[in-house]
Design a protein around this motif. Structure first.
Motif, PDB file in Angstrom:
ATOM      1  N   LEU A 114      38.932  26.610  36.135  1.00  0.00           N
ATOM      2  CA  LEU A 114      37.908  27.693  36.681  1.00  0.00           C
ATOM      3  C   LEU A 114      37.008  27.045  37.544  1.00  0.00           C
ATOM      4  O   LEU A 114      36.438  27.653  38.499  1.00  0.00           O
ATOM      5  CB  LEU A 114      37.343  28.390  35.734  1.00  0.00           C
ATOM      6  CG  LEU A 114      37.967  29.212  34.616  1.00  0.00           C
ATOM      7  CD1 LEU A 114      36.816  29.784  33.573  1.00  0.00           C
ATOM      8  CD2 LEU A 114      38.506  30.449  35.371  1.00  0.00           C
ATOM      9  N   ARG A 143      35.389  30.199  39.250  1.00  0.00           N
ATOM     10  CA  ARG A 143      36.297  31.417  39.114  1.00  0.00           C
ATOM     11  C   ARG A 143      35.800  31.840  37.729  1.00  0.00           C
ATOM     12  O   ARG A 143      35.389  31.383  36.973  1.00  0.00           O
ATOM     13  CB  ARG A 143      37.663  30.924  39.167  1.00  0.00           C
ATOM     14  CG  ARG A 143      37.973  30.430  40.588  1.00  0.00           C
ATOM     15  CD  ARG A 143      39.181  29.818  40.346  1.00  0.00           C
ATOM     16  NE  ARG A 143      40.556  30.559  40.115  1.00  0.00           N
ATOM     17  CZ  ARG A 143      41.846  30.180  39.615  1.00  0.00           C
ATOM     18  NH1 ARG A 143      41.829  28.898  39.547  1.00  0.00           N
ATOM     19  NH2 ARG A 143      42.679  30.929  39.431  1.00  0.00           N
ATOM     20  N   SER A 144      36.103  33.240  37.508  1.00  0.00           N
ATOM     21  CA  SER A 144      35.828  33.976  36.283  1.00  0.00           C
ATOM     22  C   SER A 144      37.104  34.126  35.628  1.00  0.00           C
ATOM     23  O   SER A 144      37.111  34.606  34.216  1.00  0.00           O
ATOM     24  CB  SER A 144      34.910  34.950  36.247  1.00  0.00           C
ATOM     25  OG  SER A 144      35.610  35.956  37.236  1.00  0.00           O
ATOM     26  N   HIS A 145      38.129  34.099  36.106  1.00  0.00           N
ATOM     27  CA  HIS A 145      39.536  34.624  35.783  1.00  0.00           C
ATOM     28  C   HIS A 145      40.809  33.630  36.147  1.00  0.00           C
ATOM     29  O   HIS A 145      40.417  32.904  37.300  1.00  0.00           O
ATOM     30  CB  HIS A 145      39.795  35.854  35.607  1.00  0.00           C
ATOM     31  CG  HIS A 145      39.648  36.345  36.991  1.00  0.00           C
ATOM     32  ND1 HIS A 145      41.161  36.113  37.823  1.00  0.00           N
ATOM     33  CD2 HIS A 145      38.784  37.285  37.528  1.00  0.00           C
ATOM     34  CE1 HIS A 145      40.584  36.816  39.100  1.00  0.00           C
ATOM     35  NE2 HIS A 145      39.233  37.545  39.065  1.00  0.00           N
ATOM     36  N   ASP A 167      43.515  35.282  37.330  1.00  0.00           N
ATOM     37  CA  ASP A 167      44.399  36.324  37.897  1.00  0.00           C
ATOM     38  C   ASP A 167      44.646  36.126  39.448  1.00  0.00           C
ATOM     39  O   ASP A 167      43.619  35.871  39.970  1.00  0.00           O
ATOM     40  CB  ASP A 167      43.909  37.507  37.435  1.00  0.00           C
ATOM     41  CG  ASP A 167      44.154  38.002  35.969  1.00  0.00           C
ATOM     42  OD1 ASP A 167      45.240  37.541  35.440  1.00  0.00           O
ATOM     43  OD2 ASP A 167      43.432  38.637  35.452  1.00  0.00           O
ATOM     44  N   ARG A 208      47.532  31.156  29.369  1.00  0.00           N
ATOM     45  CA  ARG A 208      46.210  31.994  29.254  1.00  0.00           C
ATOM     46  C   ARG A 208      45.162  31.337  29.578  1.00  0.00           C
ATOM     47  O   ARG A 208      44.926  29.924  29.015  1.00  0.00           O
ATOM     48  CB  ARG A 208      46.299  32.429  27.989  1.00  0.00           C
ATOM     49  CG  ARG A 208      47.508  33.384  27.363  1.00  0.00           C
ATOM     50  CD  ARG A 208      47.212  33.880  26.012  1.00  0.00           C
ATOM     51  NE  ARG A 208      46.619  32.750  25.078  1.00  0.00           N
ATOM     52  CZ  ARG A 208      45.860  32.975  23.967  1.00  0.00           C
ATOM     53  NH1 ARG A 208      45.367  34.312  23.823  1.00  0.00           N
ATOM     54  NH2 ARG A 208      45.448  32.159  23.389  1.00  0.00           N
ATOM     55  N   LEU A 209      43.995  31.855  29.903  1.00  0.00           N
ATOM     56  CA  LEU A 209      42.624  30.779  30.005  1.00  0.00           C
ATOM     57  C   LEU A 209      42.066  30.674  28.518  1.00  0.00           C
ATOM     58  O   LEU A 209      41.708  29.666  28.376  1.00  0.00           O
ATOM     59  CB  LEU A 209      41.449  31.937  30.636  1.00  0.00           C
ATOM     60  CG  LEU A 209      40.232  31.392  30.710  1.00  0.00           C
ATOM     61  CD1 LEU A 209      40.419  29.928  31.596  1.00  0.00           C
ATOM     62  CD2 LEU A 209      39.300  32.273  31.519  1.00  0.00           C
ATOM     63  N   TYR A 267      37.655  26.232  27.037  1.00  0.00           N
ATOM     64  CA  TYR A 267      37.688  27.766  27.113  1.00  0.00           C
ATOM     65  C   TYR A 267      36.274  28.060  26.414  1.00  0.00           C
ATOM     66  O   TYR A 267      35.433  28.860  26.844  1.00  0.00           O
ATOM     67  CB  TYR A 267      38.729  28.563  26.345  1.00  0.00           C
ATOM     68  CG  TYR A 267      38.431  29.859  26.245  1.00  0.00           C
ATOM     69  CD1 TYR A 267      38.429  30.824  27.577  1.00  0.00           C
ATOM     70  CD2 TYR A 267      38.352  30.615  24.913  1.00  0.00           C
ATOM     71  CE1 TYR A 267      38.314  31.861  27.239  1.00  0.00           C
ATOM     72  CE2 TYR A 267      38.276  31.857  25.099  1.00  0.00           C
ATOM     73  CZ  TYR A 267      38.006  32.523  26.044  1.00  0.00           C
ATOM     74  OH  TYR A 267      38.017  34.102  26.161  1.00  0.00           O
TER      75      TYR A 267
END
Length: 761
Positions: free
Chosen positions: A118, A423-425, A427, A502-503, A509
């Motif tokens: 991120l 970044r927050s995700h 995607d 996945r994050l 995380y």
């Protein structure tokens, strides 16, 4: 006899000496005209120069456009080349351009670890692995400095997020700090000897990097031998006098003399010894004069040659993540190129490293030049926003349906990742996800080409035929992509970071970016692949992964010795064969697994690598060498690197998850000192020391026969119950001997035992 620098310092006033410790403006050091001390100019430049023009319209905030320069791929891509020789050539090109522009120092490379995907600045950093990062940083520095221009290794240290970067406190245990976050810098400092090191904005364990004496002096200088000067990141200085005392020589940018006056006042008041200021000035003058003397006023560079180098570098950096045989393409196919990134490529990151390229070669232009008759183009989506446009989507689907193969250009818009924020995700924008779904529905032969500076999630990966990770490929990315798609060269890049499914699978995380101004590195040593491999978490694409258009076979592994002694190195040899039908390059990777169980450690860690080019059918005998440091961990109590005694497994592979060869080696470790001896010392901590074990047995001998637990601890029986009790004793303190003896072993006897044990120290 005094050196020229010492002679200059002796002639300088206190005010002149203090003035050298801050910038003249945004990019220049101060001159002292009375003594003919010149000013030198610095410029951003990890992947291309960002020199801003001087003159009446000079930009005092560092925000305006820069002069044209070659824009090479960013560090995220460069690291995927796994090629130090290539990084040195790139550094040489940067140094040549810097000479032509009259620059003394190029700010870069960035060697910070990718703790989380991120981090908004990950495009500007090499890797999640410290060996790969520091090796490539060293090559980059050597290349730049071979041209008489200084490099500035940054950002020292633990600058692993952009969120609250100027105030956040990175709280890291010392072993993790040493083995992961400082290790990413150490090799580059020791081997490449950068002229400058740039300190980071953040705090480390409560102290700002700009005034962190342990980092800037004890480790950087006293341990690693750094002999240049430390420059602050722009506006990173908190307390100027404290920073100078800690080892920060140059504050940037200019402070209109305010900070200089603080230094002068501190010297006059006795708060700061003038000898400390003189030492800083000596370091500054040494580099300033070196840069000034190395400057070549008539220097120039060949812009076209550098553009072609950028093309070659980009080819080496891109990673073929997936391929069902659709690639390489053939010119006779009907090819639909879809995605606005084909016509308006994102080829570099945002923020202070943004380069004004000499020219940009787009993928669409390069592909049209390759197949002018059988290529169509549809925009597919708008980069400027995230929502789908029905008309664009319909046009793309129509083009895909009528083609033999689709080349789909997607990625992250610049607003998704940049210096200054995280970044927050993971995607892609919604309009691009919708486009992938619609196109792959009608055309299974879809090749995805990615433009991004960090990992993304790919729930659609199984629906497409091939994926080429283009990263941020620099100004020549278009031709490089065409070269790879049509097989002019075989892909040879390998991931320098793990792509998660996945994050939630990422090691940080639960703790990234932290709470308020505190970022706790609770994952410790388990960063990147170290986490995935140790926890058994399947990544989307593993560290070190990358496909080719040919095949490589590994075999005939041998070791120079089955046992590593205390003053020895170990050479690992094996055959690498190109068993395919195309020329290609392979990155071979050596990982170590510590079986000694001396301290908690990740399942495996990269310890050596090399990249080789082989013709079809060619075999090369690869030799990789390990030193004792490669087997060591950082012992916090002893404050030194220690090698454990025991077995290590050597793993040779094509990625961290594609291990081809293994062999074990016994390692003779460093002598271990006795732990601190007191009544709370654990019995098990003394069990590896024969003399200590003997003293304990002697102390218990008179009473052990009457007390079953004591007898079990001495190992007088070899039954299951005895083994259980022995295991229990291992983590009991010496004082517990009294409690379990039923009065047979008392305080006086314990004190006598402690006296004998302490004599062993």
């Amino acid at each position: 006899m005094n050196t020229p620098v010492e002679t200059l310092i002796a002639r300088m006033t206190l005010e002149e000496k203090a003035s050298l410790c801050s910038g003249a403006d945004f990019w220049h050091t101060k001159a002292v005209e009375r003594l003919d001390i010149p000013s030198i100019m610095m410029s951003d430049g990890p992947h291309g120069l960002r020199k801003q023009p001087n003159g009446p319209g000079e930009d005092h905030l560092g925000l305006l456009d820069s002069v044209p320069a070659t824009c090479f791929p960013t560090a995220a891509g460069l690291a995927s080349s796994w090629d130090p020789a290539l990084l040195r050539r790139l550094g040489e090109a940067l140094g040549q351009e810097a000479q032509a522009e009259g620059l003394g120092i190029v700010l870069g490379p960035g060697a910070n670890i990718k703790r989380s995907p991120l981090c908004g600045r990950n495009f500007e950093y090499f890797s999640e692995d410290p060996l790969l990062s520091s090796t490539l940083a060293a090559a980059h520095i050597e290349g730049v400095q071979s041209q008489g221009v200084g490099a500035s290794l940054k950002h020292f240290a633990a600058n692993n997020q952009e969120h609250r970067r100027m105030s956040v406190d990175a709280q890291i245990d010392e072993r993790t700090l040493r083995e992961i976050y400082l290790e990413s810098f150490e090799k580059a400092v020791r081997e490449a000897r950068p002229w400058t090191v740039m300190c980071a904005y953040n705090k480390v364990n409560g102290t700002y990097c700009a005034e962190h004496e342990k980092l800037l002096t004890e480790i950087l200088r006293d341990e690693w031998g750094f002999d240049g000067f430390v420059v602050s990141d722009w506006a990173a200085v908190n307390e100027r006098v404290a920073g100078l005392a800690a080892g920060l020589e140059l504050e940037m940018p200019a402070t209109d003399g305010d900070r200089d006056r603080l230094i002068v006042e501190a010297v006059r008041s006795g708060e700061l010894a003038e000898a400390v200021l003189d030492r800083a000035v000596h370091r500054l003058l040494t580099i300033i004069l070196r840069a000034h003397e190395a400057h070549r006023p008539q220097a120039s560079y060949d812009a076209e040659a550098h553009h072609q180098l950028a093309r070659e570098v980009a080819r080496e950096c891109m990673v073929l993540l997936q391929n069902d045989g659709t690639l390489p393409l053939v010119p006779t196919q009907r090819i639909a190129v879809i995605g606005e990134f084909a016509a308006k490529p994102r080829y570099q990151g945002g923020g202070s490293s943004h380069v004004n390229p000499t020219r940009v070669e787009t993928p669409l232009e390069a592909l049209r030049a390759t197949v002018p008759e059988s290529l169509s183009y549809a925009q597919g989506f708008a980069i400027a926003h995230d929502f789908s446009d029905a008309a664009l989507l319909e046009e793309a689907v129509a083009q895909a349906r009528g083609a033999d193969v689709v080349v789909l250009f997607i990625g992250l818009p610049e607003r998704y990742e940049s210096e200054g924020y995280d970044r927050s995700h993971l995607d892609l924008p919604a309009n691009q996800k919708a486009l992938i779904e619609a196109v792959s529905e009608v055309q299974p032969r879809t090749v995805v080409v990615l433009a991004n500076g960090a990992p993304i999630m790919m729930p659609w990966a199984s629906r497409v035929a091939a994926i080429l990770e283009g990263y941020l490929g620099g100004q020549a990315l278009g031709a490089a992509i065409a070269d790879l798609l049509f097989g002019a060269v075989s892909p040879s890049g390998k991931l320098a970071e793990t792509f998660p499914q996945r994050l939630e699978d990422t090691p940080s995380y639960l703790s990234f970016p932290g709470e308020g101004d505190v970022a706790r590195y609770s994952e410790g040593l388990f960063v990147g692949y170290r986490h995935y491999d140790s926890a058994g978490v399947a990544p989307l694409f593993p560290f070190g992964h990358g496909l080719s258009y040919t095949r490589f076979t590994y075999g005939e592994l041998s070791l120079s010795s089955e046992r590593l002694g205390r003053d020895e190195t170990l050479t690992i040899s094996f055959d690498l064969t190109n068993s395919g039908e195309r020329a290609g390059k392979e990155v071979v990777q050596l990982y170590l697994h510590d079986s000694s169980c001396t301290v908690p450690t990740p399942d495996q860690a990269l310890k050596a690598f090399t990249k080789l080019a082989l013709e079809p059918g060619e075999t090369h005998r690869v030799a990789l060498t390990l030193t004792r440091r490669d087997f060591a961990y950082y012992d916090v109590e002893q404050q030194r690197w220690c090698v454990p005694t025991g077995a290590f497994e050597i793993r040779i592979g094509a990625s961290s998850r594609d291990i081809r060869l293994t062999r074990s080696v016994e390692v003779e470790g460093d002598p271990r000192p006795l732990p601190t001896i007191d009544r709370n010392t654990l019995i098990g901590d003394l069990s590896d020391f024969p003399q200590a074990r003997e003293y304990i047995h002697e102390a218990l001998a008179p009473v052990a026969g009457d007390v079953p637990l004591l007898a079990a601890m001495q190992g007088s029986k070899e039954d299951e119950a005895s083994e259980m009790m022995t295991a229990m004793w291992r983590y009991s303190p010496l004082r517990a001997l009294i409690s379990f003896s039923g009065g047979s072993f008392n305080e006086v006897m314990l004190e006598q035992l402690l006296v004998r044990l302490k004599m062993l120290k």
